[in-house]
Design an enzyme around this catalytic site. Structure first.
Site, PDB file in Angstrom:
ATOM      1  N   CYS A 101      13.051   0.716 -80.064  1.00 36.34           N
ATOM      2  CA  CYS A 101      12.463   1.975 -80.532  1.00 36.34           C
ATOM      3  C   CYS A 101      13.545   2.791 -81.233  1.00 36.34           C
ATOM      4  CB  CYS A 101      11.910   2.753 -79.343  1.00 36.34           C
ATOM      5  SG  CYS A 101      11.322   4.411 -79.754  1.00 36.34           S
ATOM      6  N   CYS A 104      14.140   6.331 -79.094  1.00 36.77           N
ATOM      7  CA  CYS A 104      14.765   6.444 -77.765  1.00 36.77           C
ATOM      8  C   CYS A 104      15.623   5.231 -77.418  1.00 36.77           C
ATOM      9  CB  CYS A 104      13.708   6.674 -76.698  1.00 36.77           C
ATOM     10  SG  CYS A 104      12.750   5.211 -76.281  1.00 36.77           S
ATOM     11  N   HIS A 107      14.306  -1.087 -75.461  1.00 34.06           N
ATOM     12  CA  HIS A 107      14.033  -2.460 -75.892  1.00 34.06           C
ATOM     13  C   HIS A 107      12.527  -2.701 -75.970  1.00 34.06           C
ATOM     14  CE1 HIS A 107      14.480  -6.847 -76.084  1.00 34.06           C
ATOM     15  NE2 HIS A 107      13.538  -6.915 -75.168  1.00 34.06           N
ATOM     16  N   ASP A 113      11.576 -14.423 -88.013  1.00 31.68           N
ATOM     17  CA  ASP A 113      11.248 -14.494 -89.442  1.00 31.68           C
ATOM     18  C   ASP A 113      10.982 -15.935 -89.863  1.00 31.68           C
ATOM     19  OD1 ASP A 113      12.021 -11.890 -89.176  1.00 31.68           O
ATOM     20  OD2 ASP A 113      13.692 -11.979 -90.564  1.00 31.68           O
TER      21      ASP A 113
HETATM   22 ZN   LIG Z   1      10.819   5.119 -77.583  1.00 30.85          ZN
END
Ligand SMILES: [Zn+2]
Length: 139
Positions: A101, A104, A107, A113
């Site tokens: 994120c 914050c 994880h 890919d």
């Molecule tokens: Zn977050």
């Protein structure tokens, strides 16, 4: 409905996060754990809506980019613009792209890919259900 946590309430230490998150959430979001395949609550979810960060409430993924990868975790072809960041992860003897994120630093999962999935990006965001909270669309 849980929405975005105000900046001043964002935890800064592990102890503060432990107050906000249950032990399973803490292990994935703050210690980069992985929930068991097929156990997460959103693996097969088709509900229209927005997936928010379970730690801070930031919007991360739209249900419109979710697809069936049959990998056992919720999979998305893309994130909402600017909502996630990428970290090179060399754990477990592999080089992978960790997805966190952007707000914050929690994880979320990993990005893979060029696997050949029929998606516009040829990317698979493999995200732990427990890292997210689905906010169903109105109506
Ligand atoms: Zn977050």
């Amino acid at each position: 409905m849980r929405t975005e946590l105000p900046d001043e309430e964002l935890p800064k230490t592990d102890d503060e996060w432990r107050v906000r998150l249950n032990p399973a959430e803490f292990r994935v979001l703050r210690q980069a754990g992985t929930e068991p395949a097929w156990r997460g609550e959103y693996t097969d979810t088709k509900t229209t809506g927005v997936y928010r960060c379970r730690a801070c409430g930031a919007q991360l993924f739209s249900s419109g980019t979710k697809f069936d990868s049959h990998c056992g975790w919720p999979s998305f072809s893309d994130s909402l613009p600017g909502t996630v960041k990428f970290i090179e992860d060399r754990s477990m003897g592999m080089t992978r792209i960790e997805v966190r994120c952007a707000r914050c630093d929690s994880h979320l999962g990993h990005r893979f890919d060029g696997e050949g999935y029929p998606t516009p990006t040829d990317q698979r965001y493999c995200i732990n259900s427990i890292s997210m909270t689905l906010e169903p669309a109105e109506d």
